[in-house]
Design an enzyme around this catalytic site. Structure first.
Site, PDB file in Angstrom:
ATOM      1  N   LYS A  84       0.808  -1.225   0.000  1.00  0.00           N
ATOM      2  CA  LYS A  84       0.000   0.000   0.000  1.00  0.00           C
ATOM      3  C   LYS A  84       0.838   1.270   0.000  1.00  0.00           C
ATOM      4  O   LYS A  84       0.428   2.296  -0.527  1.00  0.00           O
ATOM      5  CB  LYS A  84      -0.953  -0.013   1.199  1.00  0.00           C
ATOM      6  CG  LYS A  84      -2.054  -1.062   1.039  1.00  0.00           C
ATOM      7  CD  LYS A  84      -3.182  -0.854   2.024  1.00  0.00           C
ATOM      8  CE  LYS A  84      -4.427  -1.606   1.612  1.00  0.00           C
ATOM      9  NZ  LYS A  84      -4.312  -3.063   1.825  1.00  0.00           N
ATOM     10  N   GLU A 106      -9.950   6.884   3.017  1.00  0.00           N
ATOM     11  CA  GLU A 106     -10.840   5.933   3.659  1.00  0.00           C
ATOM     12  C   GLU A 106      -9.991   4.753   4.108  1.00  0.00           C
ATOM     13  O   GLU A 106      -8.908   4.531   3.568  1.00  0.00           O
ATOM     14  CB  GLU A 106     -11.885   5.435   2.659  1.00  0.00           C
ATOM     15  CG  GLU A 106     -11.405   4.315   1.714  1.00  0.00           C
ATOM     16  CD  GLU A 106     -10.281   4.709   0.748  1.00  0.00           C
ATOM     17  OE1 GLU A 106     -10.086   5.929   0.531  1.00  0.00           O
ATOM     18  OE2 GLU A 106      -9.599   3.805   0.230  1.00  0.00           O
ATOM     19  N   SER A 373       1.752  -9.804  -0.950  1.00  0.00           N
ATOM     20  CA  SER A 373       1.392  -8.386  -0.858  1.00  0.00           C
ATOM     21  C   SER A 373       1.669  -7.770   0.502  1.00  0.00           C
ATOM     22  O   SER A 373       1.877  -6.569   0.605  1.00  0.00           O
ATOM     23  CB  SER A 373      -0.088  -8.204  -1.222  1.00  0.00           C
ATOM     24  OG  SER A 373      -0.902  -9.076  -0.451  1.00  0.00           O
TER      25      SER A 373
HETATM   26  C1  LIG Z   1      -5.137  -4.047   1.331  1.00  0.00           C
HETATM   27  C2  LIG Z   1      -4.417  -5.302   1.053  1.00  0.00           C
HETATM   28  C3  LIG Z   1      -4.763  -6.152  -0.029  1.00  0.00           C
HETATM   29  C4  LIG Z   1      -5.937  -5.891  -0.926  1.00  0.00           C
HETATM   30  O1  LIG Z   1      -5.913  -4.720  -1.647  1.00  0.00           O
HETATM   31  P1  LIG Z   1      -5.639  -4.670  -3.211  1.00  0.00           P
HETATM   32  O2  LIG Z   1      -5.969  -3.293  -3.577  1.00  0.00           O
HETATM   33  O3  LIG Z   1      -6.525  -5.704  -3.847  1.00  0.00           O
HETATM   34  O4  LIG Z   1      -4.207  -5.005  -3.413  1.00  0.00           O
HETATM   35  C5  LIG Z   1      -4.002  -7.276  -0.260  1.00  0.00           C
HETATM   36  N1  LIG Z   1      -2.965  -7.594   0.547  1.00  0.00           N
HETATM   37  C6  LIG Z   1      -2.614  -6.836   1.596  1.00  0.00           C
HETATM   38  C7  LIG Z   1      -1.481  -7.255   2.452  1.00  0.00           C
HETATM   39  C8  LIG Z   1      -3.332  -5.665   1.883  1.00  0.00           C
HETATM   40  O5  LIG Z   1      -2.975  -4.922   2.952  1.00  0.00           O
END
Ligand SMILES: *Cc1c(COP(=O)(O)O)cnc(C)c1O
Length: 396
Positions: A84, A106, A373
């Site tokens: 993020k 948000e 992610s």
């Molecule tokens: C917020 C988040 C997501 C989902 O958000 P996307 O916009 O689909 O990437 C996925 N993995 C993690 C670790 C997150 O914090």
């Protein structure tokens, strides 16, 4: 393609009062973002503040067990624990170049709120985060992080008191404060230009992965797997591979518990086209046009919509979208901890679970990259409950 559209999806379905600030962002995206000065400053922030480039980790034990080469793109190692920050640093810097002094955002589980508060603090901007009142209660540690970082957290009492209500409230606040304020939207969804803007800040994930695979493995991956909430980490990973027909792309949605009558977070697999938060996309929506509640063990995937570019890539067939249930994500979480010494976020565990459970679909030795992610430390309470463990006792 029509401006702001991905095939028939996307667009900008917003009240008249939101058009001026959205046009201003679009203008900045075209005139400021490509300049060398902006790019140099952003690269410096990403490298020396956030921790890019992130490693590409080969998983020796799981690869041996599965008969494929499993690689992980380590967005979990970034500052604040997930991909993020790529987006919030990019948007915050762009906002400052636009002459804005404040950010609104948000947040659902609080991850995007924290990443926005981090970027605001670093760049000396004011920060206000709208958060569903229900989420404020459930996510106390992230509320505390945001406040420590100097952000104002405003609990939203309307609707279901969760993420979608927080987005509506943040958009309203932006209308009132558009002279001074940029709306730092958290995923590759929402009205044009956000799906494109957020993807531009996230595609560094796929670009690095391309170069790292070429260097380390001598070729591009055979497949790339990423989880899809709003879709920002997935589109960031996929986009640089879209024109490579040899690279299979797999987006993983959350199926929830999978029990009959229970909700899910899989609008691409199970939803219908509709308009939410300014964009025509795939949605969880009932026959009367009401948005259905979403459900997933991972808060970051718990959203009833998805970015319009994914709706397009789903329809075109370039990306294959699949679903993974809570229990399989948990199993993948545990397996990665033990086999490779990495605690993945529950969101990322969905992508990992699909790769682990479907390795036999690939020819032996295939190179499969999973986008990790984020890190799992934020999820320890949920994992403990789900696995029925005591706080500490189980491990003593
Ligand atoms: C917020 C988040 C997501 C989902 O958000 P996307 O916009 O689909 O990437 C996925 N993995 C993690 C670790 C997150 O914090």
């Amino acid at each position: 393609m029509k401006k702001g559209y991905f095939g028939e999806f996307g667009g900008c379905f917003v009240p008249e009062l939101l058009m001026p600030p959205l046009l201003e962002v679009e203008e900045a995206m075209q005139s400021i973002l490509p300049t060398e000065r902006f790019q140099t400053e952003l690269q410096d922030l990403l490298r020396n503040f956030a921790g890019r480039p992130t490693p590409l980790t080969f998983c020796p034990r799981l690869s041996e067990e599965l008969g494929i080469e499993l690689w992980l793109k380590r967005e979990d190692l970034l500052h604040s624990g997930a991909h993020k920050i790529n987006n919030t640093l990019g948007q915050a810097l762009l906002a400052r170049y636009m002459g804005k002094t404040a950010l609104v955002a948000e947040t659902g589980a609080g991850q995007h709120g924290v990443a926005t508060a981090v970027a605001a603090a670093r760049l000396g901007m004011r920060c206000t985060v709208y958060m569903g009142a229900e989420d404020v209660e459930r996510q106390a540690p992230n509320v505390m992080r945001m406040r420590l970082l100097g952000a104002t957290v405003i609990p939203v009492e309307s609707g279901t008191r969760t993420l979608k209500d927080a987005i509506n409230e943040a958009l309203r606040a932006w209308i009132a404060q558009q002279q001074t304020t940029h709306y730092c939207f958290g995923t590759a969804a929402g009205p044009h230009p956000f799906p494109t803007l957020v993807r531009m800040f996230q595609q560094v994930i796929g670009q690095e992965t391309r170069e790292q695979m070429r260097e380390r493995a001598g070729k591009l991956p055979d497949a790339v797997v990423a989880c899809v909430g709003g879709g920002s980490n997935a589109i960031g990973m996929f986009h640089p591979f879209l024109d490579e027909p040899g690279v299979k792309l797999i987006g993983v949605e959350a199926a929830g518990s999978g029990e009959p009558g229970c909700f899910n977070s899989a609008p691409l697999s199970l939803g219908v086209p509709g308009v939410l938060h300014g964009s025509l996309t795939m949605l969880l929506q009932n026959g009367d046009g009401q948005i259905e509640p979403s459900q997933s063990i991972s808060a970051g995937l718990d959203y009833p919509g998805v970015g319009p570019e994914h709706a397009y890539l789903h329809k075109s067939g370039r990306v294959r979208y699949v679903m993974v249930r809570d229990q399989r994500a948990l199993a993948a979480f545990e397996r990665l901890c033990r086999a490779e010494g990495i605690l993945p976020a529950l969101e990322s565990s969905h992508a990992l679970a699909w790769a682990l459970d479907h390795a036999e679909e690939f020819a032996p030795g295939s190179k499969v990259v999973v986008n990790l992610s984020g890190r799992g430390d934020k999820d320890l309470g949920i994992v403990r409950k789900a696995l029925g463990l005591q706080a500490v006792g189980e491990f003593c």
